[in-house]
Motif scaffolding. Structure first.
Motif, PDB file in Angstrom:
ATOM      1  N   TRP A   1       0.830  -1.222   0.000  1.00 22.69           N
ATOM      2  CA  TRP A   1       0.000   0.000   0.000  1.00 22.69           C
ATOM      3  C   TRP A   1       0.859   1.265   0.000  1.00 22.69           C
ATOM      4  N   LEU A   2       2.091   1.148   0.547  1.00 22.96           N
ATOM      5  CA  LEU A   2       2.975   2.323   0.643  1.00 22.96           C
ATOM      6  C   LEU A   2       3.601   2.623  -0.708  1.00 22.96           C
ATOM      7  N   ARG A   3       3.785   3.917  -0.987  1.00 21.86           N
ATOM      8  CA  ARG A   3       4.562   4.282  -2.170  1.00 21.86           C
ATOM      9  C   ARG A   3       6.032   3.993  -1.875  1.00 21.86           C
ATOM     10  N   PRO A   4       6.862   3.818  -2.916  1.00 24.75           N
ATOM     11  CA  PRO A   4       8.299   3.667  -2.656  1.00 24.75           C
ATOM     12  C   PRO A   4       8.797   4.872  -1.859  1.00 24.75           C
ATOM     13  N   GLY A   5       9.535   4.634  -0.794  1.00 27.05           N
ATOM     14  CA  GLY A   5      10.005   5.724   0.067  1.00 27.05           C
ATOM     15  C   GLY A   5       9.022   6.090   1.164  1.00 27.05           C
TER      16      GLY A   5
ATOM     17  N   LEU B   1      12.783   5.314  32.279  1.00 29.35           N
ATOM     18  CA  LEU B   1      13.552   6.200  31.405  1.00 29.35           C
ATOM     19  C   LEU B   1      14.987   5.689  31.266  1.00 29.35           C
ATOM     20  N   ALA B   2      15.561   5.260  32.394  1.00 32.47           N
ATOM     21  CA  ALA B   2      16.934   4.733  32.363  1.00 32.47           C
ATOM     22  C   ALA B   2      16.995   3.463  31.501  1.00 32.47           C
ATOM     23  N   PHE B   3      16.011   2.575  31.676  1.00 31.68           N
ATOM     24  CA  PHE B   3      15.993   1.334  30.880  1.00 31.68           C
ATOM     25  C   PHE B   3      15.815   1.657  29.401  1.00 31.68           C
ATOM     26  N   ALA B   4      14.952   2.645  29.116  1.00 30.51           N
ATOM     27  CA  ALA B   4      14.692   3.009  27.720  1.00 30.51           C
ATOM     28  C   ALA B   4      15.961   3.567  27.079  1.00 30.51           C
ATOM     29  N   LEU B   5      16.702   4.381  27.831  1.00 28.73           N
ATOM     30  CA  LEU B   5      17.944   4.946  27.290  1.00 28.73           C
ATOM     31  C   LEU B   5      18.975   3.835  27.054  1.00 28.73           C
ATOM     32  N   ALA B   6      18.854   2.740  27.815  1.00 26.16           N
ATOM     33  CA  ALA B   6      19.718   1.575  27.598  1.00 26.16           C
ATOM     34  C   ALA B   6      19.121   0.653  26.524  1.00 26.16           C
ATOM     35  N   ARG B   7      18.096   1.132  25.811  1.00 24.85           N
ATOM     36  CA  ARG B   7      17.419   0.419  24.724  1.00 24.85           C
ATOM     37  C   ARG B   7      16.752  -0.868  25.213  1.00 24.85           C
ATOM     38  N   ARG B   8      16.165  -0.778  26.414  1.00 29.17           N
ATOM     39  CA  ARG B   8      15.413  -1.902  26.977  1.00 29.17           C
ATOM     40  C   ARG B   8      14.028  -1.422  27.415  1.00 29.17           C
ATOM     41  N   GLY B   9      13.417  -0.516  26.625  1.00 26.98           N
ATOM     42  CA  GLY B   9      12.108   0.048  26.952  1.00 26.98           C
ATOM     43  C   GLY B   9      10.996  -0.977  26.838  1.00 26.98           C
ATOM     44  N   GLY B  10       9.895  -0.762  27.584  1.00 26.38           N
ATOM     45  CA  GLY B  10       8.800  -1.710  27.649  1.00 26.38           C
ATOM     46  C   GLY B  10       8.053  -1.914  26.340  1.00 26.38           C
ATOM     47  N   ALA B  11       7.977  -0.855  25.538  1.00 27.09           N
ATOM     48  CA  ALA B  11       7.434  -0.971  24.188  1.00 27.09           C
ATOM     49  C   ALA B  11       8.354  -0.176  23.286  1.00 27.09           C
ATOM     50  N   VAL B  12       8.345  -0.496  22.011  1.00 30.10           N
ATOM     51  CA  VAL B  12       9.175   0.236  21.053  1.00 30.10           C
ATOM     52  C   VAL B  12       8.315   0.746  19.906  1.00 30.10           C
ATOM     53  N   ALA B  13       8.786   1.822  19.296  1.00 28.16           N
ATOM     54  CA  ALA B  13       8.181   2.310  18.058  1.00 28.16           C
ATOM     55  C   ALA B  13       9.276   2.322  17.004  1.00 28.16           C
ATOM     56  N   VAL B  14       9.047   1.618  15.910  1.00 28.26           N
ATOM     57  CA  VAL B  14      10.021   1.562  14.818  1.00 28.26           C
ATOM     58  C   VAL B  14       9.437   2.281  13.615  1.00 28.26           C
ATOM     59  N   VAL B  15      10.226   3.181  13.043  1.00 26.87           N
ATOM     60  CA  VAL B  15       9.851   3.814  11.777  1.00 26.87           C
ATOM     61  C   VAL B  15      10.654   3.128  10.682  1.00 26.87           C
ATOM     62  N   ALA B  16       9.956   2.630   9.652  1.00 29.43           N
ATOM     63  CA  ALA B  16      10.627   1.887   8.586  1.00 29.43           C
ATOM     64  C   ALA B  16      10.224   2.464   7.232  1.00 29.43           C
ATOM     65  N   ARG B  17      11.163   2.436   6.303  1.00 28.51           N
ATOM     66  CA  ARG B  17      10.941   3.038   4.989  1.00 28.51           C
ATOM     67  C   ARG B  17      10.817   1.957   3.906  1.00 28.51           C
ATOM     68  N   ARG B  18       9.797   2.084   3.083  1.00 27.33           N
ATOM     69  CA  ARG B  18       9.677   1.142   1.958  1.00 27.33           C
ATOM     70  C   ARG B  18      10.759   1.413   0.929  1.00 27.33           C
ATOM     71  N   ALA B  19      11.391   0.344   0.506  1.00 32.93           N
ATOM     72  CA  ALA B  19      12.472   0.474  -0.481  1.00 32.93           C
ATOM     73  C   ALA B  19      11.974   1.214  -1.715  1.00 32.93           C
ATOM     74  N   ALA B  20      12.815   2.095  -2.233  1.00 32.95           N
ATOM     75  CA  ALA B  20      12.436   2.896  -3.406  1.00 32.95           C
ATOM     76  C   ALA B  20      12.426   2.011  -4.652  1.00 32.95           C
TER      77      ALA B  20
END
Ligand SMILES: [Zn+2]
Length: 323
Positions: free
Chosen positions: A187-191, A304-323
């Protein structure tokens, strides 16, 4: 009761990991249903490659209509509105930081009652939402938001037509996250960008909460992702992660505090369920929760300390569709 207790036990057939798709699943642990309305024991298996886990037995057909997901407004809902608006702003800010700004076409997948769609529209996006439940679609209509009543597998969305897709605490509910991402990538446009939020099984609070972790939500949650598992799943569908956020006020500090308190209550996540009118207000758990309230600021700082150590309770990932 005997039937309920065995409702979630696994069959012995081997399965591949629903996150990375590569690793073998091995029996891991048996946990209680996370919702008082969905009792019974549920077997989880864990991937030997990416560390993600899978709830083996299927969720009951009405799992998303019952208990904490039942109808009716939560207690204190009007008080929560300013907070929810702030969370919506933050989700758009994550996209802005990755370069996605209005105008453009945005689709919220699993839009609930359409709050984020309304917020994104007000911010200048041409925003739409799809939502499988009739209750959500009707609730949205009451707010003046028209959603398409559909699941990912049957939604009518033109290929390559979207600049942004939001998939916010939805992916973990799907039996086949791979086929869902295949469609969404189309559904996403390239990029174009996908913002996906999921609980993080690799978090400190998952460890602390164990079988009573606030974000476990068994049997509704089908895949319990680690960051490695989620990244692998996205990449398999041509979606390259460009940012992974662990500092998320929406889900993380409360998740840590509630997971800690659940170690001492009879009903796991009692406060959450009481707010959802899914647990009795007058109970021993209410006293335990009240006593633990002063720990909330400590949980905020610790998370906050755990999140800064990249061990947060939930994560949000932004991903890009290949062009
Ligand atoms: Zn895996």
């Amino acid at each position: 009761m005997a039937e309920a207790r065995t409702a979630g036990r696994a069959s012995s057939e081997p399965r591949a990991c629903t996150a990375c798709g590569a690793g073998a699943l091995r029996a891991w642990r048996t946990v209680r249903g996370s919702d008082p309305a969905l009792p019974g024991d549920y077997d989880l298996a864990r991937c030997q490659a990416c560390g993600s886990a899978v709830t083996l037995a299927p969720a009951p057909a009405a799992a998303h209509e019952e208990g904490a997901y039942g109808s009716g407004a939560p207690r204190g809902a009007p008080l929560a509105m300013p907070l929810l608006r702030a969370f919506d702003r933050h989700r758009l800010a994550l996209l802005d930081r990755a370069g996605a700004r209005p105008p453009g076409r945005l689709l919220d997948v699993g839009a609930g009652r359409g709050r984020f769609v309304a917020h994104a529209s007000a911010a200048g996006w041409a925003a739409d939402g799809i939502e499988p439940s009739r209750r959500g679609v009707e609730g949205a209509r009451a707010l003046g938001v028209e959603l398409q009543q559909a699941g990912i597998e049957d939604a009518a969305v033109a290929p390559g037509s979207l600049d942004v897709v939001s998939l916010w605490h939805v992916l973990e509910h799907l039996d086949d996250p791979a086929s869902a991402l295949e469609r969404i990538a189309g559904w996403l446009r390239p990029g174009g960008l996908l913002v996906v939020g999921v609980p993080n099984l690799g978090s400190v609070q998952a460890l602390v909460g164990s079988g009573g972790w606030y974000h476990l939500d068994v049997p509704r949650h089908r895949t319990h992702f680690t960051v490695a598992g989620l990244h692998a799943l996205l990449r398999r569908h041509g979606l390259e992660p460009v940012a992974t956020h662990h500092v998320l006020a929406e889900h993380n500090p409360f998740g840590l505090w509630q997971s800690l308190v659940s170690r001492f209550t009879r009903t796991p996540s009692w406060l959450y369920h009481a707010l959802k009118r899914n647990a009795p207000l007058r109970s021993r758990d209410a006293v335990v929760t009240l006593v633990a309230l002063p720990l909330a600021p400590v949980a905020v700082v610790a998370e906050l300390a755990f999140a800064l150590a990249r061990r947060g309770g939930a994560v949000a990932v932004v991903a890009r569709r290949a062009a």
